[in-house]
Design a protein around this motif. Structure first.
Motif, PDB file in Angstrom:
ATOM      1  N   PRO A 139       0.811  -1.226   0.000  1.00  0.00           N
ATOM      2  CA  PRO A 139       0.000   0.000   0.000  1.00  0.00           C
ATOM      3  C   PRO A 139       0.843   1.275   0.000  1.00  0.00           C
ATOM      4  O   PRO A 139       0.432   2.282  -0.587  1.00  0.00           O
ATOM      5  CB  PRO A 139      -0.830  -0.131   1.285  1.00  0.00           C
ATOM      6  N   GLY A 143       0.472   4.209  -2.775  1.00  0.00           N
ATOM      7  CA  GLY A 143       0.304   5.611  -2.428  1.00  0.00           C
ATOM      8  C   GLY A 143       1.320   6.506  -3.113  1.00  0.00           C
ATOM      9  O   GLY A 143       0.997   7.606  -3.591  1.00  0.00           O
ATOM     10  N   ARG A 147       0.601   9.572  -5.737  1.00  0.00           N
ATOM     11  CA  ARG A 147       1.172  10.916  -5.591  1.00  0.00           C
ATOM     12  C   ARG A 147       1.904  11.339  -6.854  1.00  0.00           C
ATOM     13  O   ARG A 147       1.869  12.507  -7.250  1.00  0.00           O
ATOM     14  CB  ARG A 147       2.128  10.962  -4.393  1.00  0.00           C
ATOM     15  N   THR A 157      -7.896  12.990  -5.824  1.00  0.00           N
ATOM     16  CA  THR A 157      -8.416  11.858  -5.048  1.00  0.00           C
ATOM     17  C   THR A 157      -9.820  11.495  -5.501  1.00  0.00           C
ATOM     18  O   THR A 157     -10.216  10.329  -5.410  1.00  0.00           O
ATOM     19  CB  THR A 157      -8.414  12.181  -3.551  1.00  0.00           C
ATOM     20  N   VAL A 193      -7.760   6.348   5.840  1.00  0.00           N
ATOM     21  CA  VAL A 193      -6.536   6.532   5.059  1.00  0.00           C
ATOM     22  C   VAL A 193      -5.591   5.369   5.362  1.00  0.00           C
ATOM     23  O   VAL A 193      -5.333   5.048   6.516  1.00  0.00           O
ATOM     24  CB  VAL A 193      -5.846   7.867   5.404  1.00  0.00           C
ATOM     25  N   ALA A 195      -2.575   4.664   2.928  1.00  0.00           N
ATOM     26  CA  ALA A 195      -1.294   5.203   2.476  1.00  0.00           C
ATOM     27  C   ALA A 195      -1.630   6.456   1.674  1.00  0.00           C
ATOM     28  O   ALA A 195      -2.017   6.365   0.509  1.00  0.00           O
ATOM     29  CB  ALA A 195      -0.543   4.194   1.625  1.00  0.00           C
ATOM     30  N   ASP A 196      -1.541   7.588   2.319  1.00  0.00           N
ATOM     31  CA  ASP A 196      -1.966   8.852   1.727  1.00  0.00           C
ATOM     32  C   ASP A 196      -1.401   9.007   0.303  1.00  0.00           C
ATOM     33  O   ASP A 196      -0.209   8.774   0.089  1.00  0.00           O
ATOM     34  CB  ASP A 196      -1.462  10.006   2.605  1.00  0.00           C
ATOM     35  N   PRO A 197      -2.229   9.325  -0.694  1.00  0.00           N
ATOM     36  CA  PRO A 197      -3.608   9.804  -0.612  1.00  0.00           C
ATOM     37  C   PRO A 197      -4.665   8.704  -0.730  1.00  0.00           C
ATOM     38  O   PRO A 197      -5.845   9.012  -0.885  1.00  0.00           O
ATOM     39  CB  PRO A 197      -3.697  10.722  -1.825  1.00  0.00           C
ATOM     40  N   LEU A 198      -4.265   7.462  -0.680  1.00  0.00           N
ATOM     41  CA  LEU A 198      -5.206   6.366  -0.901  1.00  0.00           C
ATOM     42  C   LEU A 198      -5.877   5.927   0.388  1.00  0.00           C
ATOM     43  O   LEU A 198      -5.234   5.789   1.425  1.00  0.00           O
ATOM     44  CB  LEU A 198      -4.494   5.181  -1.546  1.00  0.00           C
ATOM     45  N   ARG A 199      -7.153   5.633   0.260  1.00  0.00           N
ATOM     46  CA  ARG A 199      -7.957   5.184   1.396  1.00  0.00           C
ATOM     47  C   ARG A 199      -8.263   3.693   1.261  1.00  0.00           C
ATOM     48  O   ARG A 199      -7.936   3.062   0.257  1.00  0.00           O
ATOM     49  CB  ARG A 199      -9.239   6.012   1.487  1.00  0.00           C
ATOM     50  N   ASP A 202      -9.732   2.478  -1.841  1.00  0.00           N
ATOM     51  CA  ASP A 202      -8.921   2.649  -3.044  1.00  0.00           C
ATOM     52  C   ASP A 202      -8.022   1.450  -3.305  1.00  0.00           C
ATOM     53  O   ASP A 202      -7.438   1.339  -4.388  1.00  0.00           O
ATOM     54  CB  ASP A 202      -8.011   3.873  -2.904  1.00  0.00           C
ATOM     55  N   SER A 295      -4.602  -0.767  -7.037  1.00  0.00           N
ATOM     56  CA  SER A 295      -5.184   0.443  -6.444  1.00  0.00           C
ATOM     57  C   SER A 295      -5.935   1.178  -7.545  1.00  0.00           C
ATOM     58  O   SER A 295      -5.723   0.937  -8.734  1.00  0.00           O
ATOM     59  CB  SER A 295      -4.107   1.353  -5.846  1.00  0.00           C
TER      60      SER A 295
END
Length: 392
Positions: A139, A143, A147, A157, A193, A195-199, A202, A295
């Motif tokens: 993850p 992420g 990015r 997002t 959240v 692994a920013d920006p993934l929730r 995602d 993802s």
């Protein structure tokens, strides 16, 4: 080469052995083909390293579970591309005349949470190193890739969330999917959240599941009464070209391009290009595609790598509705990994099952009208490319 039968075991968390799942999928594929198990001349199993000894010799494991009958047997492992490697192995045997009928099976019983490398001290293993040196779980990599798209192309997002919305709508209509509930962009945004920006919504889950195909020579298919079967036109198992200037799992450094110019085509794009060249088609000929959506952001990358649009245009293609059911070129009509989760040895085979049902017109509410050409794409660790072109 003809696809005479396709079968699956539903994805989920069932708590049973991968052998049970694979055997059920194999029997379903044989029934779909109208063949007795004893007609199979070759069994190719996609291995699962988590299955212990039986998983490392999956071909023989499934042959034994179905009942020893003397068939030729092969076991293959290529991480997430294992299923495509298994299809390619069966295809080579059929095209060479070594067998007329081959059964390809992949199944897994995955652990809870994200995948980790095998235990022990292995400083020469890049998969182990990225966990130990960088703490880079899968993850985290997803992420970082998201990015990168945001920085290069302006993806948002909400764009990523819309991939989940699209795939969950398709998965809701697939009886084999683990998650059969359509979700909204608001539900994606409200999930935790990871692994920013993934929730959470995602990122695909890890699942139990299985898929199987009965592949035959065209001559056998015609003798069996299948005058217009789905056909495998190409299988790509490409590897990267030096140098690689974008980080990729499990690599934690790039190759130098100071002395050697970058290749004209990147790795994932070369996977599709190789398949197109072998099949004698281009992206303009496609009716649908099944891609490896670990993802939501990575699905957008596949649009570009498959040549469905230019670099950085994946999100626009999504926003225009082109890749949704009813769109110009639907992607992940099965629901994708977003709806299934990962059952590693099975997923590339499952993609071809979906193409088979679509090209036959048997996909129900997911059906792409007049589907004639489909492509699959995924990628295994350590440079295993994977793409299959199926036609009718």
């Amino acid at each position: 080469m003809a696809v005479l039968g396709a079968g699956m075991h539903p994805w989920g968390k069932w708590g049973h052995s991968f052998v049970e799942y694979g055997t059920k999928a194999a029997r379903a594929a044989l029934a779909d083909a109208g063949l007795d198990w004893r007609a199979v001349q070759s069994v190719v199993g996609a291995d699962t390293v988590r299955g212990g000894y039986p998983g490392y010799v999956a071909g023989a494991t499934f042959a034994k579970a179905l009942g020893w009958q003397g068939a030729r047997v092969t076991s293959v492992y290529a991480a997430c591309a294992s299923g495509a490697q298994a299809i390619n192995t069966a295809r080579a045997q059929i095209l060479s005349g070594m067998a007329d009928v081959a059964l390809v099976v992949g199944a897994d019983a995955a652990p809870k949470g994200f995948f980790t490398p095998a235990g022990g001290e292995r400083p020469d293993d890049p998969d182990w190193l990225r966990f130990r040196v960088l703490g880079a779980t899968n993850p985290a990599y997803f992420g970082l890739y998201a990015r990168r798209r945001m920085a290069l192309y302006g993806d948002t997002t909400d764009d990523f969330a819309q991939v989940k919305v699209k795939n969950s709508a398709a998965g809701a209509a697939n009886p084999y999917a683990r998650y059969r509930k359509a979700v909204t962009a608001q539900e994606v945004a409200a999930s935790a959240v990871v692994a920013d920006p993934l929730r959470l919504l995602d990122i695909c889950a890890t699942s139990d599941g299985a898929a199987a195909l009965v592949l035959t020579s065209m001559e056998f298919a015609r003798r069996h009464g299948a005058t217009d079967p789905v056909r495998i036109r190409a299988v790509s198992t490409a590897t990267p070209h030096y140098p690689r200037t974008v980080l990729d799992l499990p690599d934690i450094a790039t190759d130098s391009a100071a002395a050697v110019p970058e290749p004209e085509t990147g790795f994932r794009a070369s996977i599709a290009r190789t398949a197109y060249e072998e099949a004698g088609i281009g992206p303009e000929d496609l009716s649908l595609a099944e891609v490896y959506d670990l993802s939501t952001a990575l699905e957008l990358e596949w649009y570009e790598d498959l040549g469905l649009c230019g670099a950085g245009e994946g999100a626009k293609l999504l926003r225009d509705g082109a890749t949704a059911l009813g769109g110009r070129l639907p992607v992940n009509t099965s629901g994708g990994l977003a709806s299934f989760g990962e059952a590693v040895p099975a997923q590339a085979i499952a993609q071809v099952c979906e193409l088979t049902w679509q090209l036959r017109g048997q996909a129900g509410a997911r059906q792409v009208p007049a589907a004639r050409v489909g492509v699959t794409a995924n990628q295994g660790l350590f440079g295993h490319g994977s793409a299959v072109v199926a036609v009718r």
